[in-house]
Design a protein around this motif. Structure first.
Motif, PDB file in Angstrom:
ATOM      1  N   LEU A 121       0.827  -1.203   0.000  1.00  0.00           N
ATOM      2  CA  LEU A 121       0.000   0.000   0.000  1.00  0.00           C
ATOM      3  C   LEU A 121       0.865   1.260   0.000  1.00  0.00           C
ATOM      4  O   LEU A 121       0.570   2.219  -0.715  1.00  0.00           O
ATOM      5  CB  LEU A 121      -0.943   0.004   1.204  1.00  0.00           C
ATOM      6  N   THR A 122       1.937   1.251   0.790  1.00  0.00           N
ATOM      7  CA  THR A 122       2.837   2.406   0.821  1.00  0.00           C
ATOM      8  C   THR A 122       3.470   2.626  -0.540  1.00  0.00           C
ATOM      9  O   THR A 122       3.550   3.762  -1.026  1.00  0.00           O
ATOM     10  CB  THR A 122       3.925   2.219   1.900  1.00  0.00           C
ATOM     11  N   ALA A 123       3.916   1.547  -1.185  1.00  0.00           N
ATOM     12  CA  ALA A 123       4.528   1.661  -2.512  1.00  0.00           C
ATOM     13  C   ALA A 123       3.520   2.208  -3.525  1.00  0.00           C
ATOM     14  O   ALA A 123       3.859   3.064  -4.345  1.00  0.00           O
ATOM     15  CB  ALA A 123       5.067   0.306  -2.967  1.00  0.00           C
ATOM     16  N   ALA A 124       2.294   1.734  -3.478  1.00  0.00           N
ATOM     17  CA  ALA A 124       1.264   2.223  -4.401  1.00  0.00           C
ATOM     18  C   ALA A 124       0.952   3.697  -4.134  1.00  0.00           C
ATOM     19  O   ALA A 124       0.779   4.483  -5.072  1.00  0.00           O
ATOM     20  CB  ALA A 124      -0.001   1.374  -4.274  1.00  0.00           C
ATOM     21  N   LEU A 125       0.883   4.065  -2.869  1.00  0.00           N
ATOM     22  CA  LEU A 125       0.631   5.462  -2.504  1.00  0.00           C
ATOM     23  C   LEU A 125       1.743   6.362  -3.024  1.00  0.00           C
ATOM     24  O   LEU A 125       1.485   7.387  -3.658  1.00  0.00           O
ATOM     25  CB  LEU A 125       0.518   5.594  -0.984  1.00  0.00           C
ATOM     26  N   LEU A 126       2.987   5.973  -2.800  1.00  0.00           N
ATOM     27  CA  LEU A 126       4.113   6.785  -3.253  1.00  0.00           C
ATOM     28  C   LEU A 126       4.177   6.838  -4.774  1.00  0.00           C
ATOM     29  O   LEU A 126       4.518   7.872  -5.349  1.00  0.00           O
ATOM     30  CB  LEU A 126       5.421   6.246  -2.675  1.00  0.00           C
ATOM     31  N   GLY A 127       3.826   5.736  -5.421  1.00  0.00           N
ATOM     32  CA  GLY A 127       3.766   5.723  -6.885  1.00  0.00           C
ATOM     33  C   GLY A 127       2.724   6.692  -7.411  1.00  0.00           C
ATOM     34  O   GLY A 127       2.963   7.416  -8.380  1.00  0.00           O
ATOM     35  N   TYR A 128       1.569   6.708  -6.759  1.00  0.00           N
ATOM     36  CA  TYR A 128       0.509   7.627  -7.169  1.00  0.00           C
ATOM     37  C   TYR A 128       0.965   9.078  -6.996  1.00  0.00           C
ATOM     38  O   TYR A 128       0.787   9.906  -7.895  1.00  0.00           O
ATOM     39  CB  TYR A 128      -0.765   7.380  -6.347  1.00  0.00           C
ATOM     40  N   ILE A 129       1.545   9.382  -5.854  1.00  0.00           N
ATOM     41  CA  ILE A 129       1.987  10.748  -5.570  1.00  0.00           C
ATOM     42  C   ILE A 129       3.042  11.186  -6.586  1.00  0.00           C
ATOM     43  O   ILE A 129       3.004  12.302  -7.094  1.00  0.00           O
ATOM     44  CB  ILE A 129       2.534  10.859  -4.127  1.00  0.00           C
ATOM     45  N   SER A 130       3.974  10.291  -6.890  1.00  0.00           N
ATOM     46  CA  SER A 130       5.037  10.624  -7.846  1.00  0.00           C
ATOM     47  C   SER A 130       4.499  10.785  -9.259  1.00  0.00           C
ATOM     48  O   SER A 130       4.840  11.735  -9.961  1.00  0.00           O
ATOM     49  CB  SER A 130       6.111   9.537  -7.838  1.00  0.00           C
ATOM     50  N   LYS A 131       3.652   9.860  -9.671  1.00  0.00           N
ATOM     51  CA  LYS A 131       3.177   9.843 -11.060  1.00  0.00           C
ATOM     52  C   LYS A 131       2.071  10.876 -11.309  1.00  0.00           C
ATOM     53  O   LYS A 131       2.168  11.677 -12.232  1.00  0.00           O
ATOM     54  CB  LYS A 131       2.662   8.445 -11.406  1.00  0.00           C
ATOM     55  N   GLU A 132       1.043  10.847 -10.495  1.00  0.00           N
ATOM     56  CA  GLU A 132      -0.131  11.689 -10.741  1.00  0.00           C
ATOM     57  C   GLU A 132       0.084  13.150 -10.323  1.00  0.00           C
ATOM     58  O   GLU A 132      -0.392  14.054 -10.979  1.00  0.00           O
ATOM     59  CB  GLU A 132      -1.361  11.121 -10.025  1.00  0.00           C
ATOM     60  N   LEU A 133       0.778  13.354  -9.203  1.00  0.00           N
ATOM     61  CA  LEU A 133       0.981  14.710  -8.707  1.00  0.00           C
ATOM     62  C   LEU A 133       2.336  15.259  -9.078  1.00  0.00           C
ATOM     63  O   LEU A 133       2.634  16.433  -8.844  1.00  0.00           O
ATOM     64  CB  LEU A 133       0.807  14.751  -7.182  1.00  0.00           C
ATOM     65  N   GLN A 134       3.177  14.406  -9.640  1.00  0.00           N
ATOM     66  CA  GLN A 134       4.537  14.783 -10.058  1.00  0.00           C
ATOM     67  C   GLN A 134       5.301  15.451  -8.923  1.00  0.00           C
ATOM     68  O   GLN A 134       5.941  16.481  -9.089  1.00  0.00           O
ATOM     69  CB  GLN A 134       4.494  15.651 -11.303  1.00  0.00           C
ATOM     70  N   ALA A 135       5.190  14.848  -7.754  1.00  0.00           N
ATOM     71  CA  ALA A 135       5.890  15.366  -6.573  1.00  0.00           C
ATOM     72  C   ALA A 135       6.999  14.390  -6.196  1.00  0.00           C
ATOM     73  O   ALA A 135       6.894  13.188  -6.437  1.00  0.00           O
ATOM     74  CB  ALA A 135       4.902  15.513  -5.401  1.00  0.00           C
ATOM     75  N   ASP A 136       8.057  14.917  -5.629  1.00  0.00           N
ATOM     76  CA  ASP A 136       9.137  14.093  -5.135  1.00  0.00           C
ATOM     77  C   ASP A 136       8.808  13.692  -3.698  1.00  0.00           C
ATOM     78  O   ASP A 136       8.225  14.462  -2.950  1.00  0.00           O
ATOM     79  CB  ASP A 136      10.462  14.849  -5.162  1.00  0.00           C
ATOM     80  N   VAL A 137       9.207  12.484  -3.339  1.00  0.00           N
ATOM     81  CA  VAL A 137       8.908  11.953  -2.020  1.00  0.00           C
ATOM     82  C   VAL A 137      10.212  11.828  -1.241  1.00  0.00           C
ATOM     83  O   VAL A 137      11.223  11.374  -1.763  1.00  0.00           O
ATOM     84  CB  VAL A 137       8.219  10.579  -2.149  1.00  0.00           C
ATOM     85  N   HIS A 138      10.174  12.249   0.035  1.00  0.00           N
ATOM     86  CA  HIS A 138      11.346  12.196   0.900  1.00  0.00           C
ATOM     87  C   HIS A 138      10.938  11.637   2.247  1.00  0.00           C
ATOM     88  O   HIS A 138       9.850  11.916   2.737  1.00  0.00           O
ATOM     89  CB  HIS A 138      11.929  13.594   1.128  1.00  0.00           C
ATOM     90  N   TYR A 139      11.837  10.890   2.858  1.00  0.00           N
ATOM     91  CA  TYR A 139      11.629  10.422   4.226  1.00  0.00           C
ATOM     92  C   TYR A 139      12.341  11.382   5.153  1.00  0.00           C
ATOM     93  O   TYR A 139      13.504  11.698   4.956  1.00  0.00           O
ATOM     94  CB  TYR A 139      12.165   8.996   4.413  1.00  0.00           C
ATOM     95  N   MET A 140      11.630  11.884   6.165  1.00  0.00           N
ATOM     96  CA  MET A 140      12.245  12.812   7.101  1.00  0.00           C
ATOM     97  C   MET A 140      13.169  12.044   8.031  1.00  0.00           C
ATOM     98  O   MET A 140      12.924  10.889   8.344  1.00  0.00           O
ATOM     99  CB  MET A 140      11.169  13.538   7.922  1.00  0.00           C
ATOM    100  N   ASP A 141      14.241  12.710   8.469  1.00  0.00           N
ATOM    101  CA  ASP A 141      15.196  12.070   9.380  1.00  0.00           C
ATOM    102  C   ASP A 141      14.716  12.149  10.799  1.00  0.00           C
ATOM    103  O   ASP A 141      14.078  12.997  11.238  1.00  0.00           O
ATOM    104  CB  ASP A 141      16.569  12.733   9.258  1.00  0.00           C
TER     105      ASP A 141
END
Length: 141
Positions: A121-141
């Protein structure tokens, strides 16, 4: 049906909060360009000291240009239009399959208790955010 979409959106918020995921809306390149460009210009004008001053000023300018563009993923999810939420819901339901739940608490417990399902589910969510919204995803430290 609407409450099921809401449940899945809130589940996405829980998943992304749990993993402390942030997104960068397009434009972070402007900040880097400002920092690099002013450091270069400072170097041409003032030599090594000019590079330091130009880099510092460019960094501040870059920070100002990109302020407000880094958002926690839960905020991005809750700001999606109903059409975007429906699309994300449909993408995630492919993974959730025939899982039945009565409320958000039960859905969250089912997903959080299953590492494989949580990762999918996390992978699908991040894929959607990257592909559909064209946003970069980062993990906070």
């Amino acid at each position: 049906m609407c409450h099921r979409v809401d449940d899945v959106m809130k589940l996405c918020c829980e998943l992304s909060t749990n993993q402390q995921i942030q997104t960068t809306v397009k434009g972070s390149g402007k900040g880097a360009a400002a920092a690099g460009g002013l450091a270069f210009a400072g170097g041409l004008v003032g030599g090594p000291l000019g590079i330091a001053v130009g880099g510092a000023v460019g960094g501040l300018l870059g920070c100002w240009l990109t302020s407000g563009q880094f958002k926690p993923l839960p905020q991005v999810i809750m700001e999606l239009s109903p059409l975007q939420q429906q699309k994300l819901y449909e993408d995630l339901m492919v993974i959730l399959g025939d899982i039945q739940w009565t409320d958000l608490v039960q859905l969250t417990a089912l997903v959080m208790g299953n590492t494989t399902l949580k990762q999918q589910l996390t992978a699908a969510l991040l894929g959607y955010i990257s592909k559909e919204l064209q946003a970069d995803v980062h993990y906070m430290d």
